[in-house]
Design a protein around this motif. Structure first.
Motif, PDB file in Angstrom:
ATOM      1  N   GLY A  34       0.830  -1.204   0.000  1.00 37.55           N
ATOM      2  CA  GLY A  34       0.000   0.000   0.000  1.00 37.55           C
ATOM      3  C   GLY A  34       0.864   1.255   0.000  1.00 37.55           C
ATOM      4  O   GLY A  34       0.710   2.126  -0.855  1.00 37.55           O
ATOM      5  N   TYR A  35       1.796   1.316   0.945  1.00 40.64           N
ATOM      6  CA  TYR A  35       2.719   2.462   1.014  1.00 40.64           C
ATOM      7  C   TYR A  35       3.371   2.694  -0.343  1.00 40.64           C
ATOM      8  O   TYR A  35       3.426   3.809  -0.854  1.00 40.64           O
ATOM      9  N   MET A  36       3.870   1.584  -0.920  1.00 40.69           N
ATOM     10  CA  MET A  36       4.611   1.664  -2.165  1.00 40.69           C
ATOM     11  C   MET A  36       3.711   2.170  -3.296  1.00 40.69           C
ATOM     12  O   MET A  36       4.131   3.011  -4.092  1.00 40.69           O
ATOM     13  N   SER A  37       2.446   1.677  -3.320  1.00 40.49           N
ATOM     14  CA  SER A  37       1.574   2.028  -4.451  1.00 40.49           C
ATOM     15  C   SER A  37       1.200   3.504  -4.477  1.00 40.49           C
ATOM     16  O   SER A  37       0.773   4.006  -5.504  1.00 40.49           O
ATOM     17  N   PHE A  38       1.324   4.201  -3.337  1.00 41.88           N
ATOM     18  CA  PHE A  38       1.019   5.634  -3.350  1.00 41.88           C
ATOM     19  C   PHE A  38       2.027   6.406  -4.199  1.00 41.88           C
ATOM     20  O   PHE A  38       1.823   7.582  -4.486  1.00 41.88           O
ATOM     21  N   SER A  39       3.124   5.742  -4.608  1.00 36.74           N
ATOM     22  CA  SER A  39       4.086   6.409  -5.488  1.00 36.74           C
ATOM     23  C   SER A  39       3.468   6.740  -6.839  1.00 36.74           C
ATOM     24  O   SER A  39       3.854   7.728  -7.458  1.00 36.74           O
ATOM     25  N   VAL A  40       2.547   5.891  -7.313  1.00 41.06           N
ATOM     26  CA  VAL A  40       2.046   6.092  -8.676  1.00 41.06           C
ATOM     27  C   VAL A  40       1.202   7.376  -8.785  1.00 41.06           C
ATOM     28  O   VAL A  40       1.473   8.207  -9.652  1.00 41.06           O
ATOM     29  N   PRO A  41       0.190   7.572  -7.893  1.00 38.85           N
ATOM     30  CA  PRO A  41      -0.535   8.850  -7.975  1.00 38.85           C
ATOM     31  C   PRO A  41       0.401  10.045  -7.834  1.00 38.85           C
ATOM     32  O   PRO A  41       0.230  11.059  -8.518  1.00 38.85           O
ATOM     33  N   PHE A  42       1.419   9.897  -6.989  1.00 36.92           N
ATOM     34  CA  PHE A  42       2.387  10.987  -6.816  1.00 36.92           C
ATOM     35  C   PHE A  42       3.112  11.249  -8.128  1.00 36.92           C
ATOM     36  O   PHE A  42       3.219  12.397  -8.579  1.00 36.92           O
ATOM     37  N   ALA A  43       3.588  10.176  -8.756  1.00 36.64           N
ATOM     38  CA  ALA A  43       4.328  10.346 -10.012  1.00 36.64           C
ATOM     39  C   ALA A  43       3.438  10.970 -11.082  1.00 36.64           C
ATOM     40  O   ALA A  43       3.868  11.857 -11.832  1.00 36.64           O
ATOM     41  N   LEU A  44       2.166  10.534 -11.135  1.00 34.48           N
ATOM     42  CA  LEU A  44       1.245  11.089 -12.135  1.00 34.48           C
ATOM     43  C   LEU A  44       0.985  12.566 -11.858  1.00 34.48           C
ATOM     44  O   LEU A  44       0.849  13.378 -12.773  1.00 34.48           O
ATOM     45  N   SER A  45       0.922  12.904 -10.566  1.00 32.27           N
ATOM     46  CA  SER A  45       0.679  14.290 -10.179  1.00 32.27           C
ATOM     47  C   SER A  45       1.855  15.170 -10.597  1.00 32.27           C
ATOM     48  O   SER A  45       1.670  16.246 -11.167  1.00 32.27           O
ATOM     49  N   ILE A  46       3.068  14.698 -10.297  1.00 33.61           N
ATOM     50  CA  ILE A  46       4.257  15.480 -10.653  1.00 33.61           C
ATOM     51  C   ILE A  46       4.346  15.620 -12.171  1.00 33.61           C
ATOM     52  O   ILE A  46       4.645  16.702 -12.691  1.00 33.61           O
ATOM     53  N   ALA A  47       4.039  14.531 -12.882  1.00 34.63           N
ATOM     54  CA  ALA A  47       4.100  14.587 -14.345  1.00 34.63           C
ATOM     55  C   ALA A  47       3.097  15.606 -14.877  1.00 34.63           C
ATOM     56  O   ALA A  47       3.412  16.402 -15.760  1.00 34.63           O
ATOM     57  N   ALA A  48       1.880  15.597 -14.289  1.00 33.24           N
ATOM     58  CA  ALA A  48       0.860  16.543 -14.740  1.00 33.24           C
ATOM     59  C   ALA A  48       1.296  17.971 -14.457  1.00 33.24           C
ATOM     60  O   ALA A  48       1.063  18.876 -15.261  1.00 33.24           O
ATOM     61  N   LEU A  49       1.940  18.182 -13.309  1.00 31.96           N
ATOM     62  CA  LEU A  49       2.409  19.525 -12.974  1.00 31.96           C
ATOM     63  C   LEU A  49       3.550  19.937 -13.892  1.00 31.96           C
ATOM     64  O   LEU A  49       3.660  21.098 -14.292  1.00 31.96           O
ATOM     65  N   ALA A  50       4.410  18.980 -14.250  1.00 31.03           N
ATOM     66  CA  ALA A  50       5.602  19.318 -15.010  1.00 31.03           C
ATOM     67  C   ALA A  50       5.279  19.632 -16.466  1.00 31.03           C
ATOM     68  O   ALA A  50       5.759  20.625 -17.005  1.00 31.03           O
ATOM     69  N   VAL A  51       4.484  18.782 -17.111  1.00 34.05           N
ATOM     70  CA  VAL A  51       4.274  18.974 -18.549  1.00 34.05           C
ATOM     71  C   VAL A  51       2.821  19.188 -18.928  1.00 34.05           C
ATOM     72  O   VAL A  51       2.504  19.325 -20.103  1.00 34.05           O
ATOM     73  N   GLY A  52       1.917  19.206 -17.942  1.00 38.88           N
ATOM     74  CA  GLY A  52       0.506  19.383 -18.263  1.00 38.88           C
ATOM     75  C   GLY A  52      -0.093  18.076 -18.748  1.00 38.88           C
ATOM     76  O   GLY A  52       0.592  17.220 -19.315  1.00 38.88           O
ATOM     77  N   TRP A  53      -1.353  17.893 -18.452  1.00 42.61           N
ATOM     78  CA  TRP A  53      -2.012  16.627 -18.789  1.00 42.61           C
ATOM     79  C   TRP A  53      -3.493  16.968 -18.893  1.00 42.61           C
ATOM     80  O   TRP A  53      -4.035  17.573 -17.952  1.00 42.61           O
ATOM     81  N   PRO A  54      -4.163  16.692 -19.994  1.00 40.76           N
ATOM     82  CA  PRO A  54      -5.588  17.035 -20.092  1.00 40.76           C
ATOM     83  C   PRO A  54      -6.343  16.509 -18.867  1.00 40.76           C
ATOM     84  O   PRO A  54      -6.211  15.329 -18.514  1.00 40.76           O
ATOM     85  N   ALA A  55      -7.122  17.402 -18.234  1.00 46.76           N
ATOM     86  CA  ALA A  55      -7.676  17.089 -16.917  1.00 46.76           C
ATOM     87  C   ALA A  55      -8.464  15.787 -16.878  1.00 46.76           C
ATOM     88  O   ALA A  55      -8.256  14.954 -16.001  1.00 46.76           O
ATOM     89  N   ARG A  56      -9.331  15.586 -17.852  1.00 48.27           N
ATOM     90  CA  ARG A  56     -10.189  14.394 -17.797  1.00 48.27           C
ATOM     91  C   ARG A  56      -9.379  13.107 -17.862  1.00 48.27           C
ATOM     92  O   ARG A  56      -9.598  12.159 -17.117  1.00 48.27           O
TER      93      ARG A  56
END
Lengths: 679, 178
Positions: free
Chosen positions: A191-213
């Motif tokens: 569980g702890y480990m899997s929280f990395s993925v939403p974090f990575a997706l969040s950082i990626a969205a912040l870094a290069v933008g990602w269509p919201a939907r």
């Protein structure tokens, strides 16, 4: 060369590959070099393969008693059965960290496989480069991996050799050998480990933008996965504590339990706010902040679980991995906060709040309460350290603090759980709300009156019980309204119910999770009425506890799994003399752990009142006399029922949908990513 | 007829639930432990067992916890007050045995900070909502928003046409909403 030597090499290689691939992925995306992107993606595969080899090597060492390894020596012994030696894998710090890194490597491959250009997708070339968004997410995941592989390779390796060969190991703490231990720690670590993925997706969205939907559809699935695993881990932990530790309870507000709860709470807040972002395009900054906080808390939790740092500031400084974890945590928090602040201008809200009485505002309140509970729990958990650092005086912050602070917040959350789903998006008129609330409120009042008049509950507990009635009423009403609307279309009640749930799985699965929370609350409330007695009984003697009588029938010896033990037979009857069950609590001693005898707890759940009769064998005397610690725990079984319902609800809500996206306010055709991530 | 049936059914379910819940929670236990034991347990619950990791004196099976429970019982039986007993135990084992941190001095922080941060969070929420909801001159209803919306690049008659159509669709949307 033994497998263990190979594993050391594999860990160092994986470290190098992770460092390379993280940079390659970033550079490939920045400068649009497909070759670099392809090589970064292949790097993720190589890391997964290398860590699988390392994990197999550790498993091999544990199973073949390779006591030349410090980890095997410290956490297993010849007397332990093979299955128990598998649990030794995560019985210590190094093994747990290896499990973390291995899980992350596999999950990273899974994330790439489910990306729009992943392997096996229609139209995807087998070696197609990643999109810029996934390249950045991959870089973040690999960055996290680099940190864990650095710790495993250079600071705290499970493959460290002992200077001399020893014939036998020390063995695992017998408390950790219970079957519950096979489930609970790996679930929490995963569980702890899997929280990395939403974090990575969040950082990626912040870094290069990602269509919201597209981003929301993707991140929701991964967060739901991590949240479900963590939730199951927490419940399995409660189950283990209740069935193994023998103090009659399931949750002790222990630091290690608290830190596991923290990311789950913020993830719960996240899963609710993304609904606001999805419907109204609001709260983007807050959503990202929650994803970042959840990951930071997961790192904090991983660190605390295996280092015992929270017992004292000194053990914090002494733990060899402490400073590294602290530095990593700082880097994560500062780096992602800076990125978030840098992107603030981009994250302007599309919608806005129209009225006080609306679904949006109820989600705001939900977030306030969830984050409030998380903050209070965090503060209570670290306060002993703060006090020791500031005043030099150690204080304890125990259950009474959490009950007094989290109790009222939890009851407020329960009430909101009932009212929130009845509010419409944008705006609900007071009359309409009152009309909808009539039935649930009636239910709440009925439960409150019944329990209040019986004098069974008062104060906050009474309010909590009423709130439970309220939520049940509200959820029943939601299901009823949905079914009736479908029935008007000419369907029978049962097909109406199944199509209703099948067409709106997120919503009705979510309600099932709400009901699970009610069941858990009922279990918690029931267990406050615990009756407890310590008695010493000779053979043939009986004791009354609560509404039950226990007669001591006699003692018997036994051996099992490298342990010697003695068990007592107790006949359980109710007050009318009706026999209910024969309970067999035992007490055993494991080789190497003679100082720590383990109690095998006997639990019988009575029908129809759902009391747990919970017997611990404390001491065995000379003449067949034995001392028992007996508890009657009302309604605790509701907790475990709640746990199963929680799992069912999340499965209903999370199972990938096959039909078109549900109708939103903006029903634009979903971009490619949505289809890909939910297919 | 059908609706009535449903209503009767729902009422029955509610009654069943209440009837099930009430006696379940209302089981009268024949033999509760005596008031003295109850008080011993209450006090022991608030104290941390000094030799254990995060277990209360009430829950710990350790020798010391057993002795501490016996000590509390002895002094209670002698008619001494709860405060005096706890004070003496704190003197012997240190402030760290209080599971409920004292509400004084530095330790007040642990009690007040959660509520302060919650109040701060609530203030932020309220301010956000107020700013968003009571915007001076902001359109209050979707219909008003339609009227106020500026439609750049459209001739006035075209804009009027779209406004009418949007208003019509919004009206339908409202009616159709569940």
């Amino acid at each position: 060369m033994t497998p263990a030597d190979g594993a050391t090499v594999a860990l160092l290689l994986a470290f190098a590959v992770a460092a390379y691939a993280a940079v390659a992925s970033l550079l490939g995306a920045r400068h649009q070099v497909p070759a670099l992107l392809v090589s970064a993606r292949n790097g993720a595969l190589v890391i997964a393969a290398l860590l699988t080899l390392a994990a197999l090597a550790l498993l091999h060492a544990l199973l073949t008693h390779d006591f030349s390894l410090r980890y095997v020596y410290e956490h297993s012994s010849r007397a332990m059965p093979a299955l128990a030696r598998v649990t030794s894998f995560w019985g210590g710090q190094q093994g747990s960290l290896l499990l973390w890194a291995w899980g992350l490597a596999l999950l990273t491959v899974l994330v790439l496989a489910r990306s729009p250009l992943g392997w096996g997708r229609r139209g995807a070339a087998p070696f197609a480069p990643l999109t810029a968004q996934y390249a950045h997410a991959l870089a973040v995941l690999l960055g996290v991996q680099v940190f864990f592989l650095f710790i495993l390779g250079f600071v705290s390796s499970p493959f460290e050799r002992l200077p001399l060969t020893v014939p036998d190991g020390r063995g695992l703490n017998p408390l950790l050998m219970d079957p519950g231990m096979r489930l609970h720690p790996p679930l929490l670590l995963t569980g702890y480990m899997s929280f990395s993925v939403p974090f990575a997706l969040s950082i990626a969205a912040l870094a290069v933008g990602w269509p919201a939907r597209a981003w929301l559809a993707t991140v929701r699935g991964w967060m739901l996965l991590a949240w479900t695993i963590q939730g199951c881990g927490l419940l399995a932990g409660a189950w283990w504590a209740y069935h193994v530790l023998g103090w009659g309870g399931y949750w002790g507000w222990d630091p290690v339990e608290n830190v596991a709860l923290l990311p789950w709470l913020t993830a719960t807040a996240f899963l609710h706010t993304i609904m606001v972002q999805e419907r109204r395009g609001m709260l983007q900054v807050w959503t990202h902040a929650l994803a970042i906080a959840t990951f930071a808390l997961a790192i904090f939790g991983t660190f605390v679980v295996r280092s015992g740092v929270l017992t004292s500031v000194h053990s914090f400084a002494q733990s060899p991995i402490g400073p590294y974890f602290f530095a990593f945590l700082g880097l994560v928090l500062i780096g992602s906060t800076a990125l978030l602040l840098h992107r603030l201008p981009r994250l302007r809200s599309e919608g806005r709040f129209d009225a006080l009485l609306s679904r949006e505002t109820s989600f705001l309140l939900n977030n306030l309460l969830l984050v409030g509970i998380a903050a209070a729990t965090f503060w209570g958990t670290v306060f002993p350290l703060v006090s020791e650092a500031v005043r030099g005086v150690k204080v304890a912050v125990g259950a009474p603090f959490y009950q007094q602070v989290n109790g009222p917040l939890g009851v407020a959350l329960l009430m909101l759980m009932g009212a929130g789903p009845l509010l419409a998006w944008r705006y609900t008129s007071l009359q309409r709300l009152l009309r909808l609330l009539a039935a649930p409120l009636a239910m709440a009042v009925a439960v409150g009156l019944a329990l209040g008049l019986l004098g069974r509950e008062r104060g906050l507990a009474l309010l909590a019980a009423s709130a439970c009635g309220f939520v049940v009423g509200a959820v029943a009403l939601e299901y009823y309204r949905g079914v009736r609307a479908r029935q008007r279309g000419g369907q029978g009640p049962l097909p109406a119910l199944t199509t209703l749930v099948a067409r709106n799985r997120r919503r009705y699965g979510g309600y099932l999770v709400h009901l699970a929370m009610v069941l858990i609350a009922v279990g918690v409330l029931g267990s406050t009425h615990q009756v407890e007695r310590t008695v010493t009984l000779g053979p043939g003697e009986a004791a009354e506890v609560g509404a039950y009588t226990l007669r001591h029938l006699g003692l018997a010896g036994f051996t099992v799994d490298g342990a010697q033990g003695v068990l007592a037979r107790l006949a359980l009857t109710d007050t009318s003399g009706q026999p209910l069950a024969v309970l067999e609590p035992d007490r055993r001693v494991y080789a190497n752990w003679e100082q720590q005898p383990i109690s095998g707890i006997a639990i019988h759940t009575t029908l129809p009142w759902l009391d747990d009769v919970y017997v611990v064998l404390v001491e065995v005397g000379e003449t067949g006399r034995a001392t028992f610690h007996i508890f009657v725990n009302p309604l605790v079984v509701c907790l475990w029922a709640g746990a199963w319902l929680f799992l069912l609800g999340t499965l209903v809500a999370a199972w990938p949908e096959t039909h078109a996206a549900p109708q939103g306010v903006r029903a634009a055709p979903p971009p490619r990513e949505v289809v890909a991530s939910e297919a | 007829m059908k609706r009535r049936l449903v209503r009767v059914g729902a009422t029955y379910l509610v009654l069943l639930a209440v009837g099930w819940l009430a006696p379940a929670a209302g089981v009268v236990h024949a033999q509760e432990p005596g008031p003295l034991q109850q008080e011993v347990r209450e006090i022991a619950r608030t104290l941390k067992c000094p030799v254990c990791e995060n277990q209360s004196v009430a829950d710990s099976p350790s020798q010391l916890a057993q002795e501490m429970r016996a000590y509390i019982e002895r002094r209670l039986a002698a008619g001494e007050s709860r405060q005096a007993i706890v004070r003496d135990l704190v003197e012997r084992y240190g402030e760290g045995i209080l599971l409920e941190p004292p509400r004084e001095g530095f330790t007040l922080l642990v009690w007040w900070l959660p509520w302060l941060s919650l109040a701060l969070g609530a203030a932020i929420v309220v301010l956000t909502l107020r700013r968003a909801i009571v915007q001076p001159g902001a359109p209050e209803t979707p219909a008003a928003a339609v009227h106020d919306a500026t439609l750049p690049g459209l001739a006035p008659e075209e804009a009027a046409h779209y406004r009418a159509r949007l208003a019509e669709e919004l009206r339908q949307g409202e009616r159709g909403a569940p």
